[in-house]
Design a protein around this motif. Structure first.
Motif, PDB file in Angstrom:
ATOM      1  N   UNK A 132     -48.417  46.858  19.304  1.00 24.65           N
ATOM      2  CA  UNK A 132     -48.750  47.791  18.218  1.00 24.65           C
ATOM      3  C   UNK A 132     -48.263  47.299  16.857  1.00 24.65           C
ATOM      4  N   UNK A 133     -47.018  46.865  16.860  1.00 29.58           N
ATOM      5  CA  UNK A 133     -46.332  46.547  15.611  1.00 29.58           C
ATOM      6  C   UNK A 133     -46.758  45.196  15.044  1.00 29.58           C
ATOM      7  N   UNK A 134     -47.115  44.266  15.945  1.00 28.56           N
ATOM      8  CA  UNK A 134     -47.566  42.954  15.475  1.00 28.56           C
ATOM      9  C   UNK A 134     -46.490  41.893  15.427  1.00 28.56           C
ATOM     10  N   UNK A 135     -45.273  42.244  15.777  1.00 27.25           N
ATOM     11  CA  UNK A 135     -44.214  41.230  15.864  1.00 27.25           C
ATOM     12  C   UNK A 135     -43.149  41.646  16.870  1.00 27.25           C
ATOM     13  N   UNK A 136     -42.362  40.695  17.290  1.00 30.98           N
ATOM     14  CA  UNK A 136     -41.323  40.959  18.284  1.00 30.98           C
ATOM     15  C   UNK A 136     -39.956  40.584  17.719  1.00 30.98           C
ATOM     16  N   UNK A 137     -38.946  41.311  18.164  1.00 30.63           N
ATOM     17  CA  UNK A 137     -37.576  41.027  17.732  1.00 30.63           C
ATOM     18  C   UNK A 137     -36.698  40.851  18.972  1.00 30.63           C
ATOM     19  N   UNK A 138     -35.781  39.913  18.891  1.00 35.59           N
ATOM     20  CA  UNK A 138     -34.799  39.751  19.975  1.00 35.59           C
ATOM     21  C   UNK A 138     -33.439  39.536  19.346  1.00 35.59           C
ATOM     22  N   UNK A 139     -32.542  40.455  19.630  1.00 34.34           N
ATOM     23  CA  UNK A 139     -31.182  40.356  19.081  1.00 34.34           C
ATOM     24  C   UNK A 139     -30.179  40.209  20.220  1.00 34.34           C
ATOM     25  N   UNK A 140     -29.496  39.097  20.240  1.00 31.67           N
ATOM     26  CA  UNK A 140     -28.465  38.815  21.249  1.00 31.67           C
ATOM     27  C   UNK A 140     -29.007  38.769  22.681  1.00 31.67           C
ATOM     28  N   UNK A 141     -30.315  38.635  22.830  1.00 31.51           N
ATOM     29  CA  UNK A 141     -30.879  38.736  24.181  1.00 31.51           C
ATOM     30  C   UNK A 141     -30.835  37.417  24.945  1.00 31.51           C
ATOM     31  N   UNK A 142     -30.918  36.319  24.187  1.00 34.61           N
ATOM     32  CA  UNK A 142     -30.827  35.008  24.837  1.00 34.61           C
ATOM     33  C   UNK A 142     -29.419  34.447  24.678  1.00 34.61           C
ATOM     34  N   UNK A 143     -28.870  34.726  23.498  1.00 35.17           N
ATOM     35  CA  UNK A 143     -27.575  34.163  23.152  1.00 35.17           C
ATOM     36  C   UNK A 143     -26.894  35.158  22.218  1.00 35.17           C
ATOM     37  N   UNK A 144     -25.654  35.410  22.436  1.00 37.46           N
ATOM     38  CA  UNK A 144     -24.935  36.358  21.579  1.00 37.46           C
ATOM     39  C   UNK A 144     -24.865  35.793  20.156  1.00 37.46           C
ATOM     40  N   UNK A 145     -25.225  36.644  19.198  1.00 41.65           N
ATOM     41  CA  UNK A 145     -25.146  36.212  17.809  1.00 41.65           C
ATOM     42  C   UNK A 145     -26.442  35.618  17.284  1.00 41.65           C
ATOM     43  N   UNK A 146     -27.449  35.527  18.144  1.00 37.34           N
ATOM     44  CA  UNK A 146     -28.722  34.944  17.724  1.00 37.34           C
ATOM     45  C   UNK A 146     -29.793  36.022  17.592  1.00 37.34           C
ATOM     46  N   UNK A 147     -30.372  36.092  16.397  1.00 45.42           N
ATOM     47  CA  UNK A 147     -31.463  37.028  16.157  1.00 45.42           C
ATOM     48  C   UNK A 147     -32.742  36.251  15.883  1.00 45.42           C
ATOM     49  N   UNK A 148     -33.835  36.700  16.508  1.00 43.47           N
ATOM     50  CA  UNK A 148     -35.099  36.008  16.327  1.00 43.47           C
ATOM     51  C   UNK A 148     -36.236  36.989  16.142  1.00 43.47           C
ATOM     52  N   UNK A 149     -37.206  36.588  15.321  1.00 41.61           N
ATOM     53  CA  UNK A 149     -38.378  37.428  15.054  1.00 41.61           C
ATOM     54  C   UNK A 149     -39.618  36.561  15.197  1.00 41.61           C
ATOM     55  N   UNK A 150     -40.588  37.038  15.980  1.00 38.91           N
ATOM     56  CA  UNK A 150     -41.773  36.228  16.253  1.00 38.91           C
ATOM     57  C   UNK A 150     -43.059  36.995  16.034  1.00 38.91           C
ATOM     58  N   UNK A 188     -41.867  31.766  15.096  1.00 41.98           N
ATOM     59  CA  UNK A 188     -40.678  32.604  14.970  1.00 41.98           C
ATOM     60  C   UNK A 188     -39.705  32.048  13.948  1.00 41.98           C
ATOM     61  N   UNK A 189     -38.927  32.947  13.400  1.00 41.42           N
ATOM     62  CA  UNK A 189     -37.790  32.559  12.566  1.00 41.42           C
ATOM     63  C   UNK A 189     -36.552  33.085  13.269  1.00 41.42           C
ATOM     64  N   UNK A 190     -35.524  32.275  13.341  1.00 41.77           N
ATOM     65  CA  UNK A 190     -34.315  32.721  14.047  1.00 41.77           C
ATOM     66  C   UNK A 190     -33.062  32.204  13.358  1.00 41.77           C
ATOM     67  N   UNK A 191     -32.036  32.994  13.432  1.00 40.96           N
ATOM     68  CA  UNK A 191     -30.774  32.612  12.821  1.00 40.96           C
ATOM     69  C   UNK A 191     -29.663  33.537  13.272  1.00 40.96           C
ATOM     70  N   UNK A 192     -28.469  33.308  12.795  1.00 37.75           N
ATOM     71  CA  UNK A 192     -27.315  34.103  13.205  1.00 37.75           C
ATOM     72  C   UNK A 192     -27.450  35.563  12.774  1.00 37.75           C
ATOM     73  N   UNK A 193     -26.968  36.445  13.618  1.00 40.80           N
ATOM     74  CA  UNK A 193     -27.083  37.870  13.371  1.00 40.80           C
ATOM     75  C   UNK A 193     -26.394  38.320  12.086  1.00 40.80           C
TER      76      UNK A 193
END
Lengths: 258, 258
Positions: free
Chosen positions: A189-207, A222-227
């Motif tokens: 629905x929204x058109x993008x996905x977010x993952x916060x700490x889901x693969x690695x603690x402290x890593x935020x990613x948006x795709x 995706x763009x990803x970087x530290x939380x």
DNA sequence: CCATGTGTTGCGTAATACCCAACCCCGTTC
DNA sequence: GAACGGGGTTGGGTATTACGCAACACATGG
């Protein structure tokens, strides 16, 4: 003595040679003695391995009688592989610009088997230690890219690819299939996905998705970087840029949607 | 029987395995039987070679029990090599834009030993058949890129690198050292180099230098295409754009010249 | 100068990778 | 639907091949 090999039919010397390549990829530069130690073989064996690799330009030594590093033959091979996937080629300038604007690392992934395969990466200006993900595969359920790819699938394909147990990486990893399905619906629905700490603690990613000319999703960006840099406040802003980048790449692939 | 090897010390099976990689790079997809034929070995030997390569993700087969192609491991290795040469990374967006504007193929080369080494390529929009030069080495005296690189050298280095006989490729190839020196001087004054039919009949190329932060020339950027498109009339215009691109890349590398 | 560290090279041996042949599996043919 | 043909895949014996050893060339530094 029969070759105590791993899986029935593998050639020892070739296996060792390829291991040398991976070692060099990991460590940058290595001497014959170091390689021999890591492979647990004699110096001369290691030497003959690198010599053969050198013959094909896959490794080269820094100044006659020095250490060895990966050579240009690797680039030739890579050129041949990416030639087919023009996705990477066309996405490159868009990725670059996105990485520049957002300041974070940008990745492109495609669906490969049951996982997300990283096919390109551009380091952001703010990237401290850059780990190169290119060529690696990551489970679909634990990354923003994966969720975008899942969102593009039919019901049955979704079930197929999430049939196994969902491996836990952190305590934020989604391991419940119903939860995953709900999130993926939201992504659609929204058109993008977010993952916060889901693969690695402290890593935020948006795709966001990338579509080809016929409208089917062929990959994700995706763009990803530290939380601590991509805080929840920033997410909507970054997401907008990532989505725009995904649209731009799609357009370059011949997509003509809205 | 002692191994009738080429140059003293090379491992047969490894050599064959690496040849398989090159074959796949050349042909895209090959079956075990085809590979065996090209290598002049038994099917089973070829099979064990590709199996070992597959174990390291350097090849993969299209759908279980199918043909083989280059795999993602190659991308991993390539990522490790280009990580060091950030020249390629930083130049990419500039190359892309130049290729877009000019419509011709853009290449980046650096000096490697006695030759010019192609480290990156972006196909122009007008490129018909694109040959991937990345990883290949080309003699300095027969290309625009080579002349730019030569122009950056000291007198003694110039003499060293042009000490051998200058190989003739076409009847336009510069084979006289004095003539070459004169042209290189001109390149130094003018700021760019041109090569028409010198490496290949019908191929016109224009190159400009790339400087690093300390002002030394670290590579060259070029646009090249068929002579019927890049006519002598167009050369000054294209040259201006190539030079501008070279300056832009230099600036991104930290160069602060005029 | 010797001690110690590289990368490099000849040599004998036996472990290893080759060739062979038979295998499975899928499509086609008759 | 049996027979064929053509792919990729799998055991086994043999001798070819690649390994380990040891000595070498060359640099560095104590």
């Amino acid at each position: 003595m029969r070759a105590g090999g791993e899986s029935g039919s593998t050639i020892q010397s070739v296996d060792r040679a390829l291991t040398v390549l991976r070692l060099l990829a990991r460590h940058g530069e290595l001497g014959v003695t170091e390689i021999a130690a890591k492979l647990k073989v004699h110096k001369s064996t290691a030497f003959r391995l690198v010599t053969t690799l050198e013959l094909h330009d896959l490794v080269e030594q820094h100044s006659e009688r020095g250490k060895y590093r990966l050579g240009v033959g690797v680039l030739q091979l890579a050129g041949a592989t990416t030639a087919k996937l023009d996705l990477v080629q066309r996405a490159k300038p868009v990725s670059q610009r996105l990485a520049e604007v957002v300041g974070e690392t940008v990745n492109i992934t495609v669906l490969s088997g049951h996982e997300a395969l990283y096919v390109d990466q551009v380091a952001g200006s703010a990237a401290l230690q850059l780990h190169n993900w290119v060529g690696q595969r990551i489970p679909l359920h634990a990354t923003s890219n994966g969720k975008v790819l899942l969102a593009s699938l039919s019901e049955v394909r979704f079930d197929e690819l999430t049939s196994g147990t969902l491996k836990r990486f952190t305590d934020k990893t989604i391991t419940d299939r119903a939860e995953l399905r709900a999130q993926v619906d939201e992504v659609r629905q929204r058109g993008y996905a977010v993952a916060i700490d889901e693969l690695e603690i402290g890593l935020t990613a948006i795709a966001a998705p990338i579509s080809s000319a016929d409208g089917t999703v062929v990959g994700s960006i995706s763009a990803s970087g530290p939380g601590f840099r991509i805080t929840p406040d920033h997410v909507p802003d970054v997401a907008a840029r990532v989505v725009a980048a995904g649209r731009e790449v799609s357009r370059r692939l011949g997509w003509h949607g809205h």
